[in-house]
Motif scaffolding. Structure first.
Motif, short mmCIF file in Angstrom:
data_model
loop_
_atom_site.label_atom_id
_atom_site.label_comp_id
_atom_site.label_asym_id
_atom_site.label_seq_id
_atom_site.Cartn_x
_atom_site.Cartn_y
_atom_site.Cartn_z
N HIS A 166 0.83 -1.20 0.00
CA HIS A 166 0.00 0.00 0.00
C HIS A 166 0.86 1.25 0.00
O HIS A 166 1.91 1.31 0.64
N VAL A 167 0.40 2.24 -0.75
CA VAL A 167 1.10 3.51 -0.80
C VAL A 167 1.07 4.13 0.59
O VAL A 167 0.09 4.00 1.34
N ASP A 168 2.15 4.78 0.96
CA ASP A 168 2.30 5.31 2.31
C ASP A 168 1.67 6.70 2.43
O ASP A 168 2.37 7.70 2.62
N GLY A 172 -3.63 4.88 0.99
CA GLY A 172 -3.13 3.54 1.26
C GLY A 172 -3.56 3.02 2.62
O GLY A 172 -3.94 1.84 2.76
N LYS A 195 4.89 -1.14 2.73
CA LYS A 195 4.58 0.24 2.37
C LYS A 195 5.38 0.65 1.13
O LYS A 195 6.50 0.18 0.94
N ASP A 197 6.51 4.21 -1.12
CA ASP A 197 6.53 5.66 -1.23
C ASP A 197 5.64 6.11 -2.38
O ASP A 197 5.65 5.52 -3.46
N ARG A 198 4.85 7.17 -2.15
CA ARG A 198 3.89 7.60 -3.18
C ARG A 198 4.57 8.12 -4.44
O ARG A 198 4.10 7.88 -5.56
N PRO A 201 8.39 4.72 -5.46
CA PRO A 201 8.37 3.39 -4.85
C PRO A 201 9.70 2.66 -5.07
O PRO A 201 10.25 2.70 -6.17
N GLY A 222 -2.35 1.56 -4.81
CA GLY A 222 -1.56 2.71 -5.24
C GLY A 222 -2.21 3.30 -6.47
O GLY A 222 -3.31 2.90 -6.86
N ALA A 226 2.54 3.99 -10.83
CA ALA A 226 3.27 3.39 -9.71
C ALA A 226 2.89 1.92 -9.54
O ALA A 226 3.75 1.06 -9.33
#
Length: 370
Positions: A166-168, A172, A195, A197-198, A201, A222, A226
């Motif tokens: 999941h995007v942080d 997410g 996690k 990074d948006r 990544p 996400g 990405a």
């Protein structure tokens, strides 16, 4: 007397011209460029299908609807600045069909401060549903419902080794919460939660972390490129795990970004299948799309189309001369409005919108199948 008639005629012509020029300004801040650009374009195109069709028939009581769209590059700070410009400088009646959970969070203080409605945010974040925000009117279902449904579907297939990426950010975290509800109901636990990074990544770290747990399926929460790049990295590493992502990636642009890695990816959906002609909304949108040279519609186009139908119905009810206050009142009193096989209602205690959730899979032909 002749002079009087001449003046009267001139006044009538001037009034008519003024009416023809009158516009209802609606503001939109959205990522026209950046990682969600492909999906955003389709959603905006879908909204314009309906808006253009209404304008072609004279608009609303002679007033044309103009969608003023600013590019926020999928950056929450730019989204907030754009919303401020649209509200205070452009004097828009409402904001419409923005994109992104943190982006909507950034806009929310401005809505209350200026009494402006946000119609159909293109995000299913639960924070937009509960508690009820007076100024936010959702059309699509929530991400949590989609994520829980995805887990339930995988469980019915006998898949119990499920990982989550999941995007942080708030999106997410929200999707993960929905997945956890699905896991609890199925009496399962994820084999890994990673996690990402948006903006950047770290695939060289993410993919090995997933591979170590040998998942049968991966829920990847996400946006746009990405997720597409992540799935391609996963396949390049030799993983054949089933991948499921959410409706924010339900677009032809997302499939194109995936390329050869698209086959078999599951994407949750919050609107009917775009080939389900038993739904009036699908038939309507496709007919208008064909008139503009498009032979098919995508889920993202359908979302934009549905959003525009809700907005314009509220504007009709707030007319003549819709104001921010009149539009809010019209939206809150909207009851059992038929979008074309889907019914939507709002009240002061409920701005949830639709509660539709389904699953699709990308076939060998690069099309969504249900």
């Amino acid at each position: 007397m002749k002079w009087f008639h001449t003046c009267l005629l001139a006044a009538a012509v001037s009034w008519t011209a003024g009416t023809a020029r009158a516009q209802i300004l609606i503001g939109q801040t959205v990522g026209l460029t950046g990682p969600v650009a492909a999906t955003v374009k389709e959603a905006v195109d879908g909204a314009k299908l309906y808006i253009d069709s209404v304008n072609a028939k004279g608009g609303i009581r002679g007033e044309k609807i103009e969608l003023v769209t600013l590019d926020d590059k999928f950056d929450p700070k730019i989204a907030a600045a754009n919303a401020n410009t649209l509200i205070n400088e452009k004097n828009v009646v409402a904001l419409f069909l923005n994109r992104g959970t943190p982006h909507t969070e950034a806009i929310m203080p401005l809505l209350e401060k200026h009494g402006v409605a946000l119609v159909a945010p293109s995000t299913g974040a639960m924070l937009l549903h509960s508690p009820v925000n007076r100024y936010i009117f959702n059309v699509r279902s929530s991400y949590q419902r989609e994520a829980a449904k995805a887990v339930a579907h995988l469980h019915t297939l006998g898949i119990d080794r499920i990982a989550v990426v999941h995007v942080d950010d708030s999106f997410g975290t929200d999707a993960l919460e929905g997945a956890n509800k699905g896991f609890a109901k199925a009496n399962l636990k994820p084999v890994a939660v990673v996690k990402a990074d948006r903006n950047k990544p770290d695939y060289p770290a993410i993919v090995p972390a997933l591979a170590k747990t040998t998942p049968q399926a991966i829920l990847w929460f996400g946006s746009g490129t990405a997720v597409a790049d992540g799935i391609k990295a996963l396949r390049a590493a030799g993983s054949a795990a089933q991948v499921v992502t959410l409706s924010n990636n339900a677009s032809a642009g997302f499939i194109k970004a995936l390329g050869d890695a698209s086959r078999g990816v599951i994407v949750t959906q919050v609107f009917p299948y775009e080939k389900s002609f038993s739904y009036g909304i699908v038939k309507e949108a496709l007919e208008l799309a064909k008139a503009k040279g498009l032979n098919e519609i995508s889920p993202a186009i359908l979302e934009g189309y549905a959003a525009a139908k809700v907005l314009i119905e509220a504007l009709r009810r707030a007319s003549p001369n819709p104001t921010r206050q009149k539009l809010l009142a019209a939206l809150e009193s909207l009851q059992k409005f038929d979008l074309g096989g889907l019914e939507i209602s709002y009240s002061p205690d409920d701005h949830t919108g639709l509660d539709f959730a389904d699953l699709s899979i990308i076939g060998n032909d690069g099309k969504f199948k249900r």
